[in-house]
Design an enzyme around this catalytic site. Sequence first.
Site, PDB file in Angstrom:
ATOM      1  N   ARG A 171       0.808  -1.217   0.000  1.00  0.00           N
ATOM      2  CA  ARG A 171       0.000   0.000   0.000  1.00  0.00           C
ATOM      3  C   ARG A 171       0.844   1.273   0.000  1.00  0.00           C
ATOM      4  O   ARG A 171       0.328   2.357  -0.200  1.00  0.00           O
ATOM      5  CB  ARG A 171      -0.921   0.004   1.228  1.00  0.00           C
ATOM      6  CG  ARG A 171      -1.994  -1.052   1.185  1.00  0.00           C
ATOM      7  CD  ARG A 171      -3.053  -0.774   2.224  1.00  0.00           C
ATOM      8  NE  ARG A 171      -2.537  -0.973   3.571  1.00  0.00           N
ATOM      9  CZ  ARG A 171      -2.616  -2.114   4.226  1.00  0.00           C
ATOM     10  NH1 ARG A 171      -3.176  -3.161   3.662  1.00  0.00           N
ATOM     11  NH2 ARG A 171      -2.141  -2.225   5.446  1.00  0.00           N
ATOM     12  N   ARG A 175       7.316   6.966  -5.619  1.00  0.00           N
ATOM     13  CA  ARG A 175       7.043   7.912  -6.712  1.00  0.00           C
ATOM     14  C   ARG A 175       8.336   8.362  -7.384  1.00  0.00           C
ATOM     15  O   ARG A 175       9.315   8.672  -6.691  1.00  0.00           O
ATOM     16  CB  ARG A 175       6.320   9.142  -6.176  1.00  0.00           C
ATOM     17  CG  ARG A 175       5.015   8.799  -5.486  1.00  0.00           C
ATOM     18  CD  ARG A 175       4.052   9.981  -5.506  1.00  0.00           C
ATOM     19  NE  ARG A 175       2.846   9.616  -4.777  1.00  0.00           N
ATOM     20  CZ  ARG A 175       2.475  10.174  -3.632  1.00  0.00           C
ATOM     21  NH1 ARG A 175       3.176  11.153  -3.112  1.00  0.00           N
ATOM     22  NH2 ARG A 175       1.372   9.766  -3.029  1.00  0.00           N
ATOM     23  N   ARG A 246      -1.750  -3.618  18.862  1.00  0.00           N
ATOM     24  CA  ARG A 246      -0.693  -2.715  19.301  1.00  0.00           C
ATOM     25  C   ARG A 246      -1.364  -1.505  19.934  1.00  0.00           C
ATOM     26  O   ARG A 246      -2.437  -1.066  19.491  1.00  0.00           O
ATOM     27  CB  ARG A 246       0.171  -2.242  18.120  1.00  0.00           C
ATOM     28  CG  ARG A 246       0.849  -3.336  17.365  1.00  0.00           C
ATOM     29  CD  ARG A 246       1.943  -4.009  18.144  1.00  0.00           C
ATOM     30  NE  ARG A 246       3.105  -3.139  18.334  1.00  0.00           N
ATOM     31  CZ  ARG A 246       4.152  -3.472  19.083  1.00  0.00           C
ATOM     32  NH1 ARG A 246       4.168  -4.636  19.733  1.00  0.00           N
ATOM     33  NH2 ARG A 246       5.176  -2.657  19.199  1.00  0.00           N
ATOM     34  N   ARG A 276       7.340   8.502  15.903  1.00  0.00           N
ATOM     35  CA  ARG A 276       7.147   9.800  15.236  1.00  0.00           C
ATOM     36  C   ARG A 276       6.834  10.872  16.269  1.00  0.00           C
ATOM     37  O   ARG A 276       6.491  10.571  17.421  1.00  0.00           O
ATOM     38  CB  ARG A 276       6.048   9.735  14.187  1.00  0.00           C
ATOM     39  CG  ARG A 276       4.690   9.316  14.690  1.00  0.00           C
ATOM     40  CD  ARG A 276       3.686   9.259  13.536  1.00  0.00           C
ATOM     41  NE  ARG A 276       2.362   8.861  14.021  1.00  0.00           N
ATOM     42  CZ  ARG A 276       1.252   8.855  13.301  1.00  0.00           C
ATOM     43  NH1 ARG A 276       1.285   9.210  12.047  1.00  0.00           N
ATOM     44  NH2 ARG A 276       0.105   8.484  13.811  1.00  0.00           N
ATOM     45  N   GLU A 299       5.402   9.513  19.922  1.00  0.00           N
ATOM     46  CA  GLU A 299       4.512   8.342  19.852  1.00  0.00           C
ATOM     47  C   GLU A 299       5.348   7.073  20.001  1.00  0.00           C
ATOM     48  O   GLU A 299       6.284   6.863  19.233  1.00  0.00           O
ATOM     49  CB  GLU A 299       3.828   8.393  18.485  1.00  0.00           C
ATOM     50  CG  GLU A 299       2.510   7.715  18.426  1.00  0.00           C
ATOM     51  CD  GLU A 299       1.793   8.039  17.101  1.00  0.00           C
ATOM     52  OE1 GLU A 299       1.584   9.220  16.795  1.00  0.00           O
ATOM     53  OE2 GLU A 299       1.487   7.087  16.384  1.00  0.00           O
ATOM     54  N   TYR A 347      -8.012  -2.616  10.648  1.00  0.00           N
ATOM     55  CA  TYR A 347      -7.637  -1.204  10.606  1.00  0.00           C
ATOM     56  C   TYR A 347      -8.504  -0.553   9.533  1.00  0.00           C
ATOM     57  O   TYR A 347      -8.505  -0.974   8.386  1.00  0.00           O
ATOM     58  CB  TYR A 347      -6.144  -0.985  10.252  1.00  0.00           C
ATOM     59  CG  TYR A 347      -5.902   0.508  10.126  1.00  0.00           C
ATOM     60  CD1 TYR A 347      -5.657   1.270  11.257  1.00  0.00           C
ATOM     61  CD2 TYR A 347      -6.035   1.153   8.909  1.00  0.00           C
ATOM     62  CE1 TYR A 347      -5.536   2.648  11.168  1.00  0.00           C
ATOM     63  CE2 TYR A 347      -5.920   2.531   8.809  1.00  0.00           C
ATOM     64  CZ  TYR A 347      -5.671   3.271   9.941  1.00  0.00           C
ATOM     65  OH  TYR A 347      -5.568   4.636   9.867  1.00  0.00           O
ATOM     66  N   ASP A 349      -9.594   3.267   7.862  1.00  0.00           N
ATOM     67  CA  ASP A 349      -9.537   4.724   7.844  1.00  0.00           C
ATOM     68  C   ASP A 349     -10.940   5.268   8.061  1.00  0.00           C
ATOM     69  O   ASP A 349     -11.938   4.557   7.894  1.00  0.00           O
ATOM     70  CB  ASP A 349      -8.954   5.209   6.504  1.00  0.00           C
ATOM     71  CG  ASP A 349      -7.429   5.269   6.546  1.00  0.00           C
ATOM     72  OD1 ASP A 349      -6.866   5.561   7.616  1.00  0.00           O
ATOM     73  OD2 ASP A 349      -6.796   5.025   5.498  1.00  0.00           O
TER      74      ASP A 349
HETATM   75  C1  LIG Z   1      -3.174   6.087  15.630  1.00  0.00           C
HETATM   76  C2  LIG Z   1      -4.270   6.128  14.613  1.00  0.00           C
HETATM   77  C3  LIG Z   1      -4.257   7.121  13.652  1.00  0.00           C
HETATM   78  C4  LIG Z   1      -5.259   7.170  12.698  1.00  0.00           C
HETATM   79  N1  LIG Z   1      -5.197   8.144  11.753  1.00  0.00           N
HETATM   80  C5  LIG Z   1      -6.139   8.189  10.796  1.00  0.00           C
HETATM   81  C6  LIG Z   1      -6.053   9.154   9.753  1.00  0.00           C
HETATM   82  O1  LIG Z   1      -5.129   9.960   9.686  1.00  0.00           O
HETATM   83  N2  LIG Z   1      -7.037   9.153   8.818  1.00  0.00           N
HETATM   84  C7  LIG Z   1      -8.090   8.260   8.836  1.00  0.00           C
HETATM   85  O2  LIG Z   1      -8.941   8.316   7.956  1.00  0.00           O
HETATM   86  N3  LIG Z   1      -8.187   7.348   9.826  1.00  0.00           N
HETATM   87  C8  LIG Z   1      -7.249   7.290  10.801  1.00  0.00           C
HETATM   88  N4  LIG Z   1      -7.356   6.357  11.809  1.00  0.00           N
HETATM   89  C9  LIG Z   1      -8.527   5.467  11.845  1.00  0.00           C
HETATM   90  C10 LIG Z   1      -9.727   6.030  12.668  1.00  0.00           C
HETATM   91  O3  LIG Z   1      -9.312   6.228  13.999  1.00  0.00           O
HETATM   92  C11 LIG Z   1     -10.890   5.040  12.580  1.00  0.00           C
HETATM   93  O4  LIG Z   1     -11.311   4.970  11.245  1.00  0.00           O
HETATM   94  C12 LIG Z   1     -12.117   5.402  13.418  1.00  0.00           C
HETATM   95  O5  LIG Z   1     -11.769   5.704  14.728  1.00  0.00           O
HETATM   96  C13 LIG Z   1     -13.099   4.251  13.439  1.00  0.00           C
HETATM   97  O6  LIG Z   1     -14.290   4.647  14.086  1.00  0.00           O
HETATM   98  P1  LIG Z   1     -15.180   3.589  14.890  1.00  0.00           P
HETATM   99  O7  LIG Z   1     -16.434   4.303  15.247  1.00  0.00           O
HETATM  100  O8  LIG Z   1     -15.289   2.332  14.132  1.00  0.00           O
HETATM  101  O9  LIG Z   1     -14.310   3.244  16.186  1.00  0.00           O
HETATM  102  P2  LIG Z   1     -13.877   4.118  17.437  1.00  0.00           P
HETATM  103  O10 LIG Z   1     -13.645   5.522  17.028  1.00  0.00           O
HETATM  104  O11 LIG Z   1     -12.776   3.398  18.094  1.00  0.00           O
HETATM  105  O12 LIG Z   1     -15.166   4.091  18.380  1.00  0.00           O
HETATM  106  C14 LIG Z   1     -15.511   2.964  19.165  1.00  0.00           C
HETATM  107  C15 LIG Z   1     -16.005   3.489  20.504  1.00  0.00           C
HETATM  108  O13 LIG Z   1     -16.589   2.391  21.229  1.00  0.00           O
HETATM  109  C16 LIG Z   1     -16.385   2.612  22.601  1.00  0.00           C
HETATM  110  N5  LIG Z   1     -16.540   1.333  23.295  1.00  0.00           N
HETATM  111  C17 LIG Z   1     -15.874   0.186  23.012  1.00  0.00           C
HETATM  112  N6  LIG Z   1     -16.302  -0.812  23.812  1.00  0.00           N
HETATM  113  C18 LIG Z   1     -17.265  -0.286  24.615  1.00  0.00           C
HETATM  114  C19 LIG Z   1     -18.102  -0.822  25.647  1.00  0.00           C
HETATM  115  N7  LIG Z   1     -18.058  -2.132  25.983  1.00  0.00           N
HETATM  116  N8  LIG Z   1     -18.968   0.004  26.270  1.00  0.00           N
HETATM  117  C20 LIG Z   1     -19.053   1.323  25.928  1.00  0.00           C
HETATM  118  N9  LIG Z   1     -18.286   1.877  24.956  1.00  0.00           N
HETATM  119  C21 LIG Z   1     -17.411   1.081  24.292  1.00  0.00           C
HETATM  120  C22 LIG Z   1     -14.977   3.164  22.661  1.00  0.00           C
HETATM  121  O14 LIG Z   1     -14.788   3.899  23.856  1.00  0.00           O
HETATM  122  C23 LIG Z   1     -14.906   4.038  21.406  1.00  0.00           C
HETATM  123  O15 LIG Z   1     -15.161   5.395  21.703  1.00  0.00           O
HETATM  124  C24 LIG Z   1      -6.336   6.247  12.736  1.00  0.00           C
HETATM  125  C25 LIG Z   1      -6.350   5.248  13.702  1.00  0.00           C
HETATM  126  C26 LIG Z   1      -5.307   5.156  14.615  1.00  0.00           C
HETATM  127  C27 LIG Z   1      -5.314   4.035  15.591  1.00  0.00           C
END
Ligand SMILES: Cc1cc2nc3c(=O)[nH]c(=O)nc-3n(C[C@H](O)[C@H](O)[C@H](O)COP(=O)(O)OP(=O)(O)OC[C@H]3O[C@@H](n4cnc5c(N)ncnc54)[C@H](O)[C@@H]3O)c2cc1C
Length: 380
Positions: A171, A175, A246, A276, A299, A347, A349
């Site tokens: 992925r 370039r 992780r 980073r 980080e 994972y 986005d």
């Molecule tokens: C370090 C990092 C950097 C990233 N950078 C980018 C980026 O630059 N661009 C991009 O597009 N995407 C990025 N992402 C991805 C992005 O974070 C995810 O796409 C997004 O958070 C997914 O949303 P979600 O609602 O599926 O999960 P989440 O945002 O994780 O939401 C799940 C929620 O469920 C809650 N929860 C879980 N279990 C329970 C429970 N039993 N009871 C009550 N609450 C609970 C948690 O507290 C959490 O708030 C990154 C991810 C990481 C890890």
Amino acid sequence: MRFCVVGAGFSGAIIARHLSEKGYRVLLIDERSHLAGNCHTERDAKTGIMLHRYGPHIFHTSNLRAWKYVNRFGDFEPYVNRVKAVSGGRVYTLPINLLTINQFFGKTFSPREAYDFIRTKADQKIFDPDNFEDQALSMIGPELYHAFFYGYTRKQWGMDPRELPASILKRLPLRFNYDDNYFSHTYQGMPKDGYTSIIERILEIPNVEIRIGTRFEDVEEKFIHVFYTGPLDRYFGFKFGRLGYRTLDFERIEGEGDYQGAAVINYCDEQIPYTRISEHKHFAPWEADQFSKTVCFREYSRLCGEEDIPYYPIRLAKETELLECYVAHARNVRGVSFLGRLGTYRYLDMDVTIAEALSACDRIDEIFSAGGTLPAFFIK
Ligand SMILES: Cc1cc2nc3c(=O)[nH]c(=O)nc-3n(C[C@H](O)[C@H](O)[C@H](O)COP(=O)(O)OP(=O)(O)OC[C@H]3O[C@@H](n4cnc5c(N)ncnc54)[C@H](O)[C@@H]3O)c2cc1C
């Protein structure tokens, strides 16, 4: 009775809004003290700088539906992710592009010359790479691999790159021009008021009770159906074992003015313990000049323990096997659907998360109108 949505990130917020628009009552819960899940942004109490609490989040997509959806709930400022990398005591630009190649090898190659040169470096004997290292060696050769990927990957994943699948590197772009835009998607930007404001606006709807600081495990009410965006293994009390992740530790650095002159600098050498440093005021260049102070985060990546926040699913053979057990089990359980990055152990986005949640909403409508049963998973 009402529906329950667990998790107030993008996945949960989109489902809750959709159910409300269809006239259903919903309880939306999150154990955290805020909305927006891992995309949560907040103003720093000391400096006023907008911080991405769980690491830098840059919105990039070619999916018009996801882009239009987020733009309904917030204004986006143009933002291009230009990442720098420190390796062997020198600064380069990523992803590997013509400038990186010319600087690294001390050349002034044209695109064609650089392409031919990298072909001489690439290991032509590796036909079908089955691990990260072989994939890198077959694409860019040993020097660039060791400078930019070897140490960084060992720090990020805590294992030898030969143990990782080749797909991780497939992925990463290479370039032969001076384009250092990290992403090649059509739409890229940063929400002017942060991601949490977008989620708040998605949730400005009737019929949804929002309870933050609440664990699903502590809710006793019975629901028509639960949409669960928390960790799949946790829902089942880890009965088959824990899916490996992780986690990240963030070390705060405060300073005056401009600390590093860029939003993100990767540290590729293995002897530097962090992966980073991100300087958060550079994620909002339209307001960066307002702040005389600055806040950065180093980080560090490590294996996720029981009390840690799961960030990146490991998904090697052992985890995939365990995942299959949970998926098979989940398919036999009624009354709950799993969505999002944790519910499906992938994972994702933000744009993919949003697109999948919107398709799930389409599917929910089809199933409701046909009188069918909601599935355990909306993805195949
Ligand atoms: C370090 C990092 C950097 C990233 N950078 C980018 C980026 O630059 N661009 C991009 O597009 N995407 C990025 N992402 C991805 C992005 O974070 C995810 O796409 C997004 O958070 C997914 O949303 P979600 O609602 O599926 O999960 P989440 O945002 O994780 O939401 C799940 C929620 O469920 C809650 N929860 C879980 N279990 C329970 C429970 N039993 N009871 C009550 N609450 C609970 C948690 O507290 C959490 O708030 C990154 C991810 C990481 C890890």
